[in-house]
Design a protein around this motif. Structure first.
Motif, PDB file in Angstrom:
ATOM      1  N   UNK A  78      42.738  33.376  30.077  1.00  0.00           N
ATOM      2  CA  UNK A  78      42.531  34.244  31.217  1.00  0.00           C
ATOM      3  C   UNK A  78      41.105  34.105  31.737  1.00  0.00           C
ATOM      4  N   UNK A  79      40.967  34.122  33.049  1.00  0.00           N
ATOM      5  CA  UNK A  79      39.661  33.993  33.691  1.00  0.00           C
ATOM      6  C   UNK A  79      38.935  35.334  33.641  1.00  0.00           C
ATOM      7  N   UNK A  80      37.682  35.312  33.202  1.00  0.00           N
ATOM      8  CA  UNK A  80      36.875  36.530  33.193  1.00  0.00           C
ATOM      9  C   UNK A  80      36.449  36.877  34.622  1.00  0.00           C
ATOM     10  N   UNK A  81      36.176  38.143  34.870  1.00  0.00           N
ATOM     11  CA  UNK A  81      35.732  38.647  36.168  1.00  0.00           C
ATOM     12  C   UNK A  81      36.702  38.282  37.305  1.00  0.00           C
TER      13      UNK A  81
ATOM     14  N   UNK B  84      36.377  34.450  45.649  1.00  0.00           N
ATOM     15  CA  UNK B  84      35.721  34.166  44.380  1.00  0.00           C
ATOM     16  C   UNK B  84      35.713  32.655  44.115  1.00  0.00           C
ATOM     17  N   UNK B  85      34.572  32.141  43.697  1.00  0.00           N
ATOM     18  CA  UNK B  85      34.450  30.732  43.335  1.00  0.00           C
ATOM     19  C   UNK B  85      34.265  30.632  41.823  1.00  0.00           C
ATOM     20  N   UNK B  86      35.177  29.907  41.162  1.00  0.00           N
ATOM     21  CA  UNK B  86      35.142  29.746  39.706  1.00  0.00           C
ATOM     22  C   UNK B  86      35.028  28.265  39.342  1.00  0.00           C
ATOM     23  N   UNK B  87      34.632  28.029  38.090  1.00  0.00           N
ATOM     24  CA  UNK B  87      34.621  26.668  37.564  1.00  0.00           C
ATOM     25  C   UNK B  87      35.147  26.675  36.134  1.00  0.00           C
ATOM     26  N   UNK B  88      36.155  25.840  35.880  1.00  0.00           N
ATOM     27  CA  UNK B  88      36.723  25.697  34.546  1.00  0.00           C
ATOM     28  C   UNK B  88      35.779  24.851  33.695  1.00  0.00           C
ATOM     29  N   UNK B  89      35.504  25.321  32.479  1.00  0.00           N
ATOM     30  CA  UNK B  89      34.682  24.565  31.541  1.00  0.00           C
ATOM     31  C   UNK B  89      35.607  23.764  30.642  1.00  0.00           C
TER      32      UNK B  89
ATOM     33  N   UNK C  86      38.089  26.530  27.059  1.00  0.00           N
ATOM     34  CA  UNK C  86      39.082  27.565  27.367  1.00  0.00           C
ATOM     35  C   UNK C  86      38.438  28.759  28.071  1.00  0.00           C
ATOM     36  N   UNK C  87      37.662  28.444  29.095  1.00  0.00           N
ATOM     37  CA  UNK C  87      37.070  29.507  29.901  1.00  0.00           C
ATOM     38  C   UNK C  87      36.782  28.986  31.305  1.00  0.00           C
ATOM     39  N   UNK C  88      36.720  29.925  32.251  1.00  0.00           N
ATOM     40  CA  UNK C  88      36.344  29.615  33.631  1.00  0.00           C
ATOM     41  C   UNK C  88      35.304  30.632  34.044  1.00  0.00           C
TER      42      UNK C  88
ATOM     43  N   UNK D  13      53.842  53.821  45.466  1.00  0.00           N
ATOM     44  CA  UNK D  13      53.018  53.947  44.272  1.00  0.00           C
ATOM     45  C   UNK D  13      52.216  52.678  44.003  1.00  0.00           C
ATOM     46  N   UNK D  14      52.028  51.857  45.043  1.00  0.00           N
ATOM     47  CA  UNK D  14      51.340  50.579  44.820  1.00  0.00           C
ATOM     48  C   UNK D  14      49.868  50.786  44.506  1.00  0.00           C
ATOM     49  N   UNK D  15      49.410  50.096  43.472  1.00  0.00           N
ATOM     50  CA  UNK D  15      47.979  50.046  43.159  1.00  0.00           C
ATOM     51  C   UNK D  15      47.692  48.731  42.453  1.00  0.00           C
ATOM     52  N   UNK D  16      46.915  47.872  43.115  1.00  0.00           N
ATOM     53  CA  UNK D  16      46.551  46.605  42.502  1.00  0.00           C
ATOM     54  C   UNK D  16      45.198  46.661  41.835  1.00  0.00           C
ATOM     55  N   UNK D  17      44.497  47.763  42.000  1.00  0.00           N
ATOM     56  CA  UNK D  17      43.124  47.834  41.507  1.00  0.00           C
ATOM     57  C   UNK D  17      43.080  47.736  39.982  1.00  0.00           C
ATOM     58  N   UNK D  18      42.292  46.786  39.487  1.00  0.00           N
ATOM     59  CA  UNK D  18      42.121  46.616  38.056  1.00  0.00           C
ATOM     60  C   UNK D  18      43.267  45.927  37.354  1.00  0.00           C
ATOM     61  N   UNK D  19      44.277  45.484  38.109  1.00  0.00           N
ATOM     62  CA  UNK D  19      45.454  44.860  37.480  1.00  0.00           C
ATOM     63  C   UNK D  19      45.647  43.413  37.906  1.00  0.00           C
ATOM     64  N   UNK D  20      44.669  42.854  38.585  1.00  0.00           N
ATOM     65  CA  UNK D  20      44.757  41.442  38.983  1.00  0.00           C
ATOM     66  C   UNK D  20      44.224  40.557  37.857  1.00  0.00           C
ATOM     67  N   UNK D  21      44.923  39.450  37.622  1.00  0.00           N
ATOM     68  CA  UNK D  21      44.512  38.509  36.577  1.00  0.00           C
ATOM     69  C   UNK D  21      44.678  37.083  37.097  1.00  0.00           C
ATOM     70  N   UNK D  22      43.781  36.215  36.684  1.00  0.00           N
ATOM     71  CA  UNK D  22      43.908  34.787  36.975  1.00  0.00           C
ATOM     72  C   UNK D  22      43.969  34.062  35.639  1.00  0.00           C
ATOM     73  N   UNK D  23      45.006  33.279  35.451  1.00  0.00           N
ATOM     74  CA  UNK D  23      45.176  32.530  34.212  1.00  0.00           C
ATOM     75  C   UNK D  23      45.154  31.043  34.499  1.00  0.00           C
ATOM     76  N   UNK D  24      44.560  30.288  33.598  1.00  0.00           N
ATOM     77  CA  UNK D  24      44.506  28.837  33.720  1.00  0.00           C
ATOM     78  C   UNK D  24      45.311  28.226  32.578  1.00  0.00           C
ATOM     79  N   UNK D  25      46.277  27.416  32.924  1.00  0.00           N
ATOM     80  CA  UNK D  25      47.040  26.687  31.914  1.00  0.00           C
ATOM     81  C   UNK D  25      46.607  25.229  31.954  1.00  0.00           C
TER      82      UNK D  25
END
Length: 352
Positions: free
Chosen positions: A8-11, A40-45, A49-51, A327-339
């Motif tokens: 999972x991507x941090x931040x 957001x701009x990320x970079x996979x290391x 196992x981190x971005x 009842x929609x709320x996306x705040x704090x529940x978004x995740x980015x995963x790298x496989x």
């Protein structure tokens, strides 16, 4: 053979994810756009196992789409502020390329033709020349209906609209019209089609070999079609059900979910689909079969992207609208995963 890994991507973004895209010339860098008004701009290391989050770029309103430009230092965005913007990812400078009359749903850069295309809910396409100090005015193409999804291959642009309309434009024709000293007032699509799917198109993705495209709908189906307008080629098109779960409470009926995201693998030509059921599946378009389905994620899969070398698959997960908007709320529940894919994980039956 190296095994696949996933992390999972941090931040991550603070609200719903709208798009993910990898850089064309820097396969470890990727952008994520969000309803939280940021890109957001990320970079996979590699091997770690981190971005890492490199930078985030704030906008005036939620960002509905993002793409890289000619290099990994340039990006373009589309959003609810009606604007098409350019970001210098090195300096952070932002500038407005054009303004639509309503929110801009999609933005795509064609590296083969050095043009940027935006699709807006004002029922227009804007064609931009992104060269520095370009004197070419923005070319506006009216659409018959509201666009909901857009994708490009090396030579074609596919625009999916309401009323099951699909327009396919020839990118060399668009580039030539933009560069003309007397551009035409409008440009007819190369092809006009009716979607093979009965319900609203949710996503479009083009084959990397320039042969065709896939579309998905809000009603748990995917269609695969080819560009060539011959009886033989059109006979190859097909559609199939996916992203459905058995509803035990109704005696065995299916709960149907929208297919929110599609992405073709750049090397093997197989494709991934992501749905409101929280799953991602890999498909072999030629063999017409599902290759694998990954574990269920915590929420709806909103966006997918393969890196340019095909090593990474990025997955954007956030609450969808499957249970209604009240009842929609996306705040704090978004995740980015790298496989990180195994060596032949995305290789289809007929792939070399």
């Amino acid at each position: 053979m190296a095994p696949s890994t996933q992390f999972e991507v941090a931040q991550p973004p603070n609200d719903a994810i709208t798009a993910i895209v990898f850089a064309p010339d820097f396969p470890n860098r990727f952008l994520v756009s969000s309803w939280d008004k940021n890109v957001y701009l990320y970079e996979v290391v590699d091997g770690a196992e981190q971005a890492n989050l490199i930078e985030k770029f704030e906008h005036r309103a939620p960002v509905l789409d993002v793409c890289f430009g000619a290099t990994h230092e340039e990006a373009f965005t589309a959003g609810l502020d009606h604007q098409v913007s350019r970001i210098d990812l090195a300096s952070g400078d932002q500038s407005v390329l054009s303004k639509h009359e309503k929110p801009v749903r999609s933005v795509i850069y064609s590296p083969q033709h050095s043009i940027l295309v935006s699709a807006s809910w004002d029922n227009t396409l804007h064609i931009h020349d992104t060269a520095p100090n370009s004197s070419h005015p923005v070319l506006t193409i009216p659409l018959p209906n509201k666009p909901h999804a857009m994708a490009a291959s090396p030579s074609k642009l596919v625009v999916a609209m309401t009323a099951r309309l699909v327009h396919i434009y020839d990118l060399p024709t668009l580039a030539s019209a933009l560069a003309s000293p007397n551009p035409p007032s409008t440009i007819a699509p190369w092809q006009q089609r009716e979607s093979s799917l009965k319900f609203l198109t949710r996503a479009v993705s083009c084959m990397p070999n320039d042969a065709g495209y896939a579309t998905s709908s809000i009603e748990g189906r995917v269609a695969v079609e080819w560009f060539e307008d011959t009886a033989e080629s059109q006979a190859r098109k097909y559609a199939f059900k996916c992203h459905r779960q058995q509803d035990e409470s109704s005696g065995g009926g299916d709960v149907v979910y929208p297919v929110n995201a599609l992405a073709f693998h750049p090397v093997y030509g197989t494709f991934a689909s992501g749905g409101g059921d929280g799953t991602v599946a890999l498909w072999d378009a030629e063999a017409k079969r599902r290759m694998r389905q990954y574990q269920k994620f915590s929420d709806s899969v909103a966006a997918l992207a393969f890196s340019g070398h095909g090593k990474y698959l990025a997955v954007g997960v956030c609450p969808g609208f499957e249970t209604g908007m009240e009842d929609y709320s996306g705040e704090g529940r978004a995740h980015v995963l790298i496989r990180e894919l195994g060596e032949t994980e995305a290789k289809g039956k007929g792939s070399k």
